[in-house]
Scaffold this motif. Structure first.
Motif, PDB file in Angstrom:
ATOM      1  N   PHE A 300       0.842  -1.208   0.000  1.00 31.68           N
ATOM      2  CA  PHE A 300       0.000   0.000   0.000  1.00 31.68           C
ATOM      3  C   PHE A 300       0.877   1.258   0.000  1.00 31.68           C
ATOM      4  CE2 PHE A 300      -3.605  -2.528   2.061  1.00 31.68           C
ATOM      5  CZ  PHE A 300      -4.443  -2.416   0.972  1.00 31.68           C
ATOM      6  N   ASP A 301       1.948   1.231   0.813  1.00 30.92           N
ATOM      7  CA  ASP A 301       2.843   2.394   0.899  1.00 30.92           C
ATOM      8  C   ASP A 301       3.521   2.658  -0.452  1.00 30.92           C
ATOM      9  OD1 ASP A 301       2.189   2.554   3.569  1.00 30.92           O
ATOM     10  OD2 ASP A 301       4.048   1.623   4.283  1.00 30.92           O
ATOM     11  N   THR A 302       3.917   1.575  -1.127  1.00 26.90           N
ATOM     12  CA  THR A 302       4.536   1.728  -2.449  1.00 26.90           C
ATOM     13  C   THR A 302       3.566   2.381  -3.422  1.00 26.90           C
ATOM     14  OG1 THR A 302       6.154  -0.056  -2.260  1.00 26.90           O
ATOM     15  CG2 THR A 302       5.378   0.458  -4.471  1.00 26.90           C
ATOM     16  N   HIS A 303       2.309   1.935  -3.393  1.00 28.13           N
ATOM     17  CA  HIS A 303       1.352   2.545  -4.321  1.00 28.13           C
ATOM     18  C   HIS A 303       1.185   4.034  -4.033  1.00 28.13           C
ATOM     19  CE1 HIS A 303      -1.808   2.795  -7.281  1.00 28.13           C
ATOM     20  NE2 HIS A 303      -2.391   3.638  -6.450  1.00 28.13           N
ATOM     21  N   GLU A 304       1.103   4.381  -2.767  1.00 33.53           N
ATOM     22  CA  GLU A 304       0.980   5.799  -2.406  1.00 33.53           C
ATOM     23  C   GLU A 304       2.161   6.591  -2.970  1.00 33.53           C
ATOM     24  OE1 GLU A 304      -0.721   9.172  -0.288  1.00 33.53           O
ATOM     25  OE2 GLU A 304      -1.516   7.231  -0.925  1.00 33.53           O
ATOM     26  N   GLY A 305       3.366   6.035  -2.832  1.00 34.35           N
ATOM     27  CA  GLY A 305       4.549   6.707  -3.350  1.00 34.35           C
ATOM     28  C   GLY A 305       4.545   6.813  -4.864  1.00 34.35           C
ATOM     29  N   LEU A 306       4.136   5.744  -5.533  1.00 30.36           N
ATOM     30  CA  LEU A 306       4.082   5.758  -6.996  1.00 30.36           C
ATOM     31  C   LEU A 306       3.043   6.746  -7.506  1.00 30.36           C
ATOM     32  CD1 LEU A 306       4.333   1.911  -7.636  1.00 30.36           C
ATOM     33  CD2 LEU A 306       6.016   3.613  -8.370  1.00 30.36           C
ATOM     34  N   SER A 307       1.961   6.887  -6.762  1.00 27.64           N
ATOM     35  CA  SER A 307       0.881   7.784  -7.174  1.00 27.64           C
ATOM     36  C   SER A 307       1.197   9.246  -6.872  1.00 27.64           C
ATOM     37  CB  SER A 307      -0.420   7.376  -6.468  1.00 27.64           C
ATOM     38  OG  SER A 307      -1.475   8.226  -6.845  1.00 27.64           O
ATOM     39  N   VAL A 308       1.678   9.514  -5.660  1.00 30.96           N
ATOM     40  CA  VAL A 308       1.837  10.905  -5.204  1.00 30.96           C
ATOM     41  C   VAL A 308       3.221  11.465  -5.522  1.00 30.96           C
ATOM     42  CG1 VAL A 308       1.830  12.404  -3.174  1.00 30.96           C
ATOM     43  CG2 VAL A 308       0.124  10.577  -3.378  1.00 30.96           C
ATOM     44  N   ASP A 309       4.272  10.710  -5.196  1.00 31.28           N
ATOM     45  CA  ASP A 309       5.632  11.232  -5.353  1.00 31.28           C
ATOM     46  C   ASP A 309       6.231  10.949  -6.729  1.00 31.28           C
ATOM     47  OD1 ASP A 309       5.800  12.413  -2.868  1.00 31.28           O
ATOM     48  OD2 ASP A 309       6.557  10.610  -1.888  1.00 31.28           O
ATOM     49  N   TYR A 310       6.013   9.730  -7.241  1.00 34.68           N
ATOM     50  CA  TYR A 310       6.595   9.389  -8.537  1.00 34.68           C
ATOM     51  C   TYR A 310       5.649   9.714  -9.688  1.00 34.68           C
ATOM     52  CZ  TYR A 310      10.743   7.238 -10.573  1.00 34.68           C
ATOM     53  OH  TYR A 310      11.938   7.028 -11.227  1.00 34.68           O
ATOM     54  N   GLU A 311       4.380   9.862  -9.360  1.00 34.31           N
ATOM     55  CA  GLU A 311       3.345  10.282 -10.321  1.00 34.31           C
ATOM     56  C   GLU A 311       3.319   9.433 -11.591  1.00 34.31           C
ATOM     57  OE1 GLU A 311       2.293  14.812  -9.905  1.00 34.31           O
ATOM     58  OE2 GLU A 311       4.472  14.654 -10.154  1.00 34.31           O
ATOM     59  N   VAL A 312       3.212   8.111 -11.399  1.00 35.02           N
ATOM     60  CA  VAL A 312       3.096   7.216 -12.548  1.00 35.02           C
ATOM     61  C   VAL A 312       1.810   6.389 -12.493  1.00 35.02           C
ATOM     62  CG1 VAL A 312       5.554   7.054 -13.031  1.00 35.02           C
ATOM     63  CG2 VAL A 312       4.525   5.457 -11.407  1.00 35.02           C
ATOM     64  N   SER A 313       0.914   6.744 -11.590  1.00 41.39           N
ATOM     65  CA  SER A 313      -0.363   6.052 -11.528  1.00 41.39           C
ATOM     66  C   SER A 313      -1.358   6.750 -12.454  1.00 41.39           C
ATOM     67  CB  SER A 313      -0.876   6.004 -10.087  1.00 41.39           C
ATOM     68  OG  SER A 313      -1.998   5.159  -9.991  1.00 41.39           O
ATOM     69  N   CYS A 314      -2.604   6.369 -12.350  1.00 40.88           N
ATOM     70  CA  CYS A 314      -3.664   7.014 -13.118  1.00 40.88           C
ATOM     71  C   CYS A 314      -4.961   6.827 -12.337  1.00 40.88           C
ATOM     72  CB  CYS A 314      -3.781   6.415 -14.521  1.00 40.88           C
ATOM     73  SG  CYS A 314      -4.127   4.647 -14.566  1.00 40.88           S
ATOM     74  N   ALA A 315      -6.016   7.471 -12.773  1.00 39.35           N
ATOM     75  CA  ALA A 315      -7.280   7.434 -12.033  1.00 39.35           C
ATOM     76  C   ALA A 315      -7.795   6.012 -11.863  1.00 39.35           C
ATOM     77  CB  ALA A 315      -8.318   8.296 -12.752  1.00 39.35           C
ATOM     78  N   GLU A 316      -7.637   5.205 -12.908  1.00 37.21           N
ATOM     79  CA  GLU A 316      -8.165   3.835 -12.864  1.00 37.21           C
ATOM     80  C   GLU A 316      -7.430   2.989 -11.823  1.00 37.21           C
ATOM     81  OE1 GLU A 316      -8.798   5.463 -17.058  1.00 37.21           O
ATOM     82  OE2 GLU A 316      -7.155   5.433 -15.585  1.00 37.21           O
ATOM     83  N   LEU A 317      -6.103   3.066 -11.824  1.00 34.43           N
ATOM     84  CA  LEU A 317      -5.322   2.290 -10.862  1.00 34.43           C
ATOM     85  C   LEU A 317      -5.563   2.779  -9.438  1.00 34.43           C
ATOM     86  CD1 LEU A 317      -1.945   2.045 -12.811  1.00 34.43           C
ATOM     87  CD2 LEU A 317      -3.530   0.163 -12.361  1.00 34.43           C
TER      88      LEU A 317
END
Length: 389
Positions: A300-317
């Motif tokens: 969960f922490d990794t996803h938060e980092g990928l979404s907020v700090d690394y900004e490689v997520s998207c709305a669907e993920l």
């Protein structure tokens, strides 16, 4: 499922060439438990081979010409293995040609052969079907002509073949496809290629991939930009702290102390990388202690980092992970792969998977009008020869 695939592939081979294959190879896709966008930042990754495979059937044909048939694509090609390999417009053939090219430039001696292959790895879902193709094909030629190539060298040659095709991938995909072990994850040092196995005792948990069924066009340009931002962050760190050679030498305090010297994006990318490198080690500790709940929280922490700090997520993920995080049966969830679409990898308590699949599928369709794809996976062995019972 794999038994059906093996029978289908060998039967097709017999129909196509009139003989039984002499070598059958099974080459798996892979998942990555944790350690995302770290392979090109000299960190650690924690992949595993899975039970989704490509099945290959081979035999020598006593000529200089190889014929390769892709059953699923209803396509085939022939190539004279004594000639210089060149890229073509038929993309899937380039991965095969790339392997032949690697064998030739390294001086291995081999002749023509027949090969048929078929797969149950979902293409384009981030499970590294291209690495399975390269490594399985190379494994088969190695076995057919007794070339005695070591497994780690096969992974490196598979990576080089993909570079030849034009995709500048790290080593993780090929390494895990070749070196995987059932119920084990592999901690790979992306700087030295040293590796160690850790038990993945997910007995009470199901590993399920939810495929967003989207791939946003930002991926290629954003990937290159992230690499450049990380290089800039590391350059600033090296200037201020001469003892630092890579992000693995850093702590979060190093990054925080230099925030004023970095752009906002460079700061956030660098902070994510340092945190993610540490999470891989913590994930190994959690697995060694059988603490799957702790592993799930790290995901969960990794996803938060990928979404907020690394900004490689998207709305669907983000929707998939946020929805699952509210469910008590889900102990961990994150996007897996480069981002901007593709799959989430999820740890779910056994016995509650079906209800969750139904609920998430409906919610996802209501939110985006997109059909969710679902893959159940288990951790399996790396590329190997199949011997019929």
């Amino acid at each position: 499922m794999n038994d059906i695939l093996i029978k289908k592939t060998t039967a097709f081979f017999k129909d196509a060439f009139g003989t039984e294959p002499t070598k059958i190879v099974l080459s798996p896709g892979r998942i990555n438990i944790i350690g995302e966008h770290i392979d090109y930042n000299d960190g650690y990754v924690l992949p595993a081979a899975i039970d989704k495979i490509i099945c290959f059937a081979f035999e020598k044909n006593n000529s200089n010409t190889s014929k390769i048939i892709a059953i699923d694509l209803d396509d085939s090609f022939e190539v004279d293995v004594t000639t210089t390999m060149e890229l073509t417009d038929n993309v899937w053939t380039n991965y095969v040609r790339g392997v032949i090219h690697q064998l030739k430039i390294k001086g291995f001696v081999f002749e023509g052969f027949n090969c048929v292959f078929s797969s149950n790895i979902p293409v384009g879902s981030g499970l590294s079907s291209s690495a399975a193709l390269e490594c399985g094909f190379l494994f088969g030629v190695n076995a057919l002509f007794d070339l005695q190539i070591k497994p780690v060298d096969m992974a490196l040659m598979g990576q080089s073949a993909e570079h030849w095709v034009g995709i500048n991938c790290g080593i993780m995909d090929q390494f895990s496809s070749v070196m995987g072990l059932e119920n084990k994850v592999i901690k790979i040092d992306c700087q030295t290629l040293e590796f160690e196995y850790h038990d993945a005792n997910f007995n009470d948990y199901a590993l399920i991939l939810f495929d967003s069924n989207v791939k946003h066009s930002l991926f290629s340009s954003a990937y290159n930009t992230r690499r450049e931002e990380c290089e800039e962050g590391l350059s600033i760190l090296k200037t201020e702290f001469p003892d630092i050679q890579s992000f693995r030498d850093c702590t979060e305090d190093h990054i925080l102390n230099l925030q004023h010297k970095m752009s906002e994006n460079v700061f956030r990318r660098s902070l994510f990388v340092v945190k993610e490198i540490r999470r891989v080690s913590l994930a190994c500790d959690a697995l060694d202690n059988g603490n799957i709940e702790a592993l799930g929280q790290l995901m969960f922490d990794t996803h938060e980092g990928l979404s907020v700090d690394y900004e490689v997520s998207c709305a669907e993920l983000d929707f998939i992970v946020a929805t699952l995080k509210q469910q008590s049966a889900v102990v961990g969830s994150r996007l897996m792969g480069g981002g901007f679409g593709g799959c989430t990898i999820n740890l779910i308590k056994k016995g509650q998977e079906d209800a969750l699949k139904t609920k998430l599928t409906a919610l996802y369709h209501n939110a985006f009008g997109i059909e969710l794809k679902i893959y159940d996976v288990t951790i399996g062995n790396g590329t190997s020869l199949y011997t019929p019972n």
